[in-house]
Design a protein around this motif. Structure first.
Motif, PDB file in Angstrom:
ATOM      1  N   GLU A   1      42.478  36.081 -44.141  1.00  0.00           N
ATOM      2  CA  GLU A   1      42.880  35.253 -45.273  1.00  0.00           C
ATOM      3  C   GLU A   1      42.018  35.524 -46.506  1.00  0.00           C
ATOM      4  O   GLU A   1      42.502  35.567 -47.631  1.00  0.00           O
ATOM      5  CB  GLU A   1      42.774  33.780 -44.875  1.00  0.00           C
ATOM      6  CG  GLU A   1      43.108  32.790 -45.970  1.00  0.00           C
ATOM      7  CD  GLU A   1      44.590  32.630 -46.211  1.00  0.00           C
ATOM      8  OE1 GLU A   1      44.959  32.062 -47.247  1.00  0.00           O
ATOM      9  OE2 GLU A   1      45.383  33.092 -45.362  1.00  0.00           O
TER      10      GLU A   1
ATOM     11  N   THR B   1      50.557  21.660 -44.657  1.00  0.00           N
ATOM     12  CA  THR B   1      51.290  22.830 -44.185  1.00  0.00           C
ATOM     13  C   THR B   1      52.412  22.364 -43.269  1.00  0.00           C
ATOM     14  O   THR B   1      52.356  21.267 -42.710  1.00  0.00           O
ATOM     15  CB  THR B   1      50.377  23.801 -43.412  1.00  0.00           C
ATOM     16  OG1 THR B   1      49.767  23.100 -42.312  1.00  0.00           O
ATOM     17  CG2 THR B   1      49.294  24.385 -44.306  1.00  0.00           C
TER      18      THR B   1
ATOM     19  N   ALA C   1      50.682  19.566 -50.812  1.00  0.00           N
ATOM     20  CA  ALA C   1      49.553  20.475 -51.036  1.00  0.00           C
ATOM     21  C   ALA C   1      49.143  20.455 -52.502  1.00  0.00           C
ATOM     22  O   ALA C   1      47.954  20.475 -52.829  1.00  0.00           O
ATOM     23  CB  ALA C   1      49.914  21.888 -50.591  1.00  0.00           C
TER      24      ALA C   1
ATOM     25  N   ARG D   1      54.366  23.514 -39.813  1.00  0.00           N
ATOM     26  CA  ARG D   1      54.144  24.398 -38.680  1.00  0.00           C
ATOM     27  C   ARG D   1      55.227  24.195 -37.624  1.00  0.00           C
ATOM     28  O   ARG D   1      55.268  23.134 -36.977  1.00  0.00           O
ATOM     29  CB  ARG D   1      52.773  24.127 -38.052  1.00  0.00           C
ATOM     30  CG  ARG D   1      51.620  24.164 -39.045  1.00  0.00           C
ATOM     31  CD  ARG D   1      50.301  23.884 -38.380  1.00  0.00           C
ATOM     32  NE  ARG D   1      49.214  23.816 -39.351  1.00  0.00           N
ATOM     33  CZ  ARG D   1      47.930  23.624 -39.044  1.00  0.00           C
ATOM     34  NH1 ARG D   1      47.587  23.471 -37.768  1.00  0.00           N
ATOM     35  NH2 ARG D   1      47.008  23.574 -39.978  1.00  0.00           N
TER      36      ARG D   1
ATOM     37  N   ARG E   1      59.181  22.039 -45.490  1.00  0.00           N
ATOM     38  CA  ARG E   1      58.295  22.967 -46.196  1.00  0.00           C
ATOM     39  C   ARG E   1      58.181  22.607 -47.674  1.00  0.00           C
ATOM     40  O   ARG E   1      57.102  22.726 -48.271  1.00  0.00           O
ATOM     41  CB  ARG E   1      58.807  24.402 -46.018  1.00  0.00           C
ATOM     42  CG  ARG E   1      58.540  24.936 -44.613  1.00  0.00           C
ATOM     43  CD  ARG E   1      59.102  26.311 -44.385  1.00  0.00           C
ATOM     44  NE  ARG E   1      58.685  26.829 -43.084  1.00  0.00           N
ATOM     45  CZ  ARG E   1      59.296  27.818 -42.444  1.00  0.00           C
ATOM     46  NH1 ARG E   1      60.357  28.411 -42.991  1.00  0.00           N
ATOM     47  NH2 ARG E   1      58.855  28.214 -41.267  1.00  0.00           N
TER      48      ARG E   1
ATOM     49  N   ALA F   1      55.808  19.758 -47.761  1.00  0.00           N
ATOM     50  CA  ALA F   1      54.440  20.227 -47.529  1.00  0.00           C
ATOM     51  C   ALA F   1      53.871  20.873 -48.787  1.00  0.00           C
ATOM     52  O   ALA F   1      52.709  20.630 -49.148  1.00  0.00           O
ATOM     53  CB  ALA F   1      54.413  21.215 -46.368  1.00  0.00           C
ATOM     54  N   ASP F   2      54.666  21.682 -49.478  1.00  0.00           N
ATOM     55  CA  ASP F   2      54.199  22.317 -50.711  1.00  0.00           C
ATOM     56  C   ASP F   2      53.860  21.270 -51.767  1.00  0.00           C
ATOM     57  O   ASP F   2      52.851  21.386 -52.483  1.00  0.00           O
ATOM     58  CB  ASP F   2      55.267  23.272 -51.253  1.00  0.00           C
ATOM     59  CG  ASP F   2      55.427  24.517 -50.388  1.00  0.00           C
ATOM     60  OD1 ASP F   2      54.521  24.803 -49.586  1.00  0.00           O
ATOM     61  OD2 ASP F   2      56.468  25.200 -50.524  1.00  0.00           O
TER      62      ASP F   2
ATOM     63  N   GLN G   1      48.568  17.525 -42.477  1.00  0.00           N
ATOM     64  CA  GLN G   1      47.799  17.249 -43.688  1.00  0.00           C
ATOM     65  C   GLN G   1      46.319  17.319 -43.333  1.00  0.00           C
ATOM     66  O   GLN G   1      45.800  16.457 -42.632  1.00  0.00           O
ATOM     67  CB  GLN G   1      48.155  15.868 -44.239  1.00  0.00           C
ATOM     68  CG  GLN G   1      49.603  15.726 -44.676  1.00  0.00           C
ATOM     69  CD  GLN G   1      50.038  14.274 -44.716  1.00  0.00           C
ATOM     70  OE1 GLN G   1      50.715  13.801 -43.810  1.00  0.00           O
ATOM     71  NE2 GLN G   1      49.641  13.565 -45.761  1.00  0.00           N
TER      72      GLN G   1
ATOM     73  N   ALA H   1      42.802  22.885 -44.164  1.00  0.00           N
ATOM     74  CA  ALA H   1      44.258  22.982 -44.303  1.00  0.00           C
ATOM     75  C   ALA H   1      44.928  23.588 -43.076  1.00  0.00           C
ATOM     76  O   ALA H   1      45.998  23.131 -42.665  1.00  0.00           O
ATOM     77  CB  ALA H   1      44.609  23.815 -45.536  1.00  0.00           C
ATOM     78  N   ASP H   2      44.305  24.613 -42.473  1.00  0.00           N
ATOM     79  CA  ASP H   2      44.989  25.405 -41.457  1.00  0.00           C
ATOM     80  C   ASP H   2      44.397  25.298 -40.060  1.00  0.00           C
ATOM     81  O   ASP H   2      44.891  25.931 -39.131  1.00  0.00           O
ATOM     82  CB  ASP H   2      45.002  26.885 -41.865  1.00  0.00           C
ATOM     83  CG  ASP H   2      45.775  27.118 -43.149  1.00  0.00           C
ATOM     84  OD1 ASP H   2      46.660  26.296 -43.440  1.00  0.00           O
ATOM     85  OD2 ASP H   2      45.499  28.095 -43.856  1.00  0.00           O
TER      86      ASP H   2
END
Length: 252
Positions: free
Chosen positions: A58, A178, A171, A180, A164, A167-168, A192, A46-47
């Motif tokens: 995290e 996310t 998710a 960014r 955002r 993105a949520d 993604q 994800a990140d």
């Protein structure tokens, strides 16, 4: 001698009991370690690109513990060190290693229907024609718009808030998405880290193209696809402007 054999028997029984007591505990530790590695892999998906220190923060673990899990995942070919692209600002000192998921790491995560879906789309293209595949891709993303359009609209007119919200929503659908911001630019990137149709889209990029068009419609701006998992990127990246250019004056 009989006493000696009795004592030996007692000691052997004690050792057997110790093994029976500690083996389940060892199994629990192994299960816990595997579960933590699965969480590490999901966060990298994800990140990523992400460093060991960021993962440790995290997951509330030590950096040493995280590096142990990263070593296993890297050894399994599920993650790799991200190679910085040209044009990135230089950093003083030794840069931190940052990790991204590999295709093998993607494949280790659920892809429920990729094989049969690819065969179905091949059949559709052969029997009906390529236009039918594009129509299918468009219908698929229209369903995505129906599911998440309201959440994007509820975010108001702020383009960053809208991205955002999208993105949520993605998710929640399992896309490991996310939002960014891009420093120094009037843009935000929708990333993604996971795609349930990645293997299908490798043969049928119409799925990716239709999805980008859906994002553009939902966000009300022109978006640009910079990379896709299906195309070999470590993440699907869509660049979205947060400021719109004024319309050109008439006659120019």
């Amino acid at each position: 001698m009989p006493v000696s054999r009795t004592h030996a028997s007692v000691r052997a029984s004690a050792r057997a009991r110790a093994v029976s007591v500690w083996r389940p505990a060892e199994d629990e530790v192994a299960d816990h370690e595997a579960g933590t590695r699965e969480r590490v892999l999901k966060i990298v998906t994800a990140d990523g690109p992400i460093s060991a220190a960021e993962l440790a923060a995290e997951l509330d673990l030590t950096t040493a513990a995280i590096r142990r899990h990263l070593a296993v995942l890297e050894g399994n070919g599920q993650i790799t060190v991200h190679e910085a692209q040209g044009g990135m600002p230089a950093r003083r000192g030794r840069p931190a290693r940052r990790y991204v998921v590999t295709n093998q790491g993607q494949a280790a995560q659920p892809h429920a229907y990729s094989g049969i879906a690819t065969e179905a789309l091949r059949f559709l293209a052969e029997v009906v024609g390529p236009d039918a595949v594009e129509e299918f891709a468009e219908r698929r993303v229209r369903e995505l718009e129906d599911r998440h359009g309201a959440a994007v609209e509820a975010a108001g007119d702020d383009p960053v808030a809208r991205v955002r919200a999208l993105a949520d929503a993605l998710a929640d659908d399992g896309y490991a998405a996310t939002a960014r911001p891009v420093p120094g630019t009037a843009a935000i990137q929708l990333c993604q880290g996971h795609c349930p149709v990645q293997q299908v889209a490798q043969e049928f990029p119409q799925l990716c193209e239709a999805e980008a068009q859906a994002f553009s419609r939902m966000l009300g701006v022109h978006v640009q696809r910079l990379a896709t998992l299906a195309g070999g990127g470590h993440v699907c990246t869509t660049n979205i402007p947060t400021m719109t250019n004024p319309a050109p004056a008439e006659g120019r």
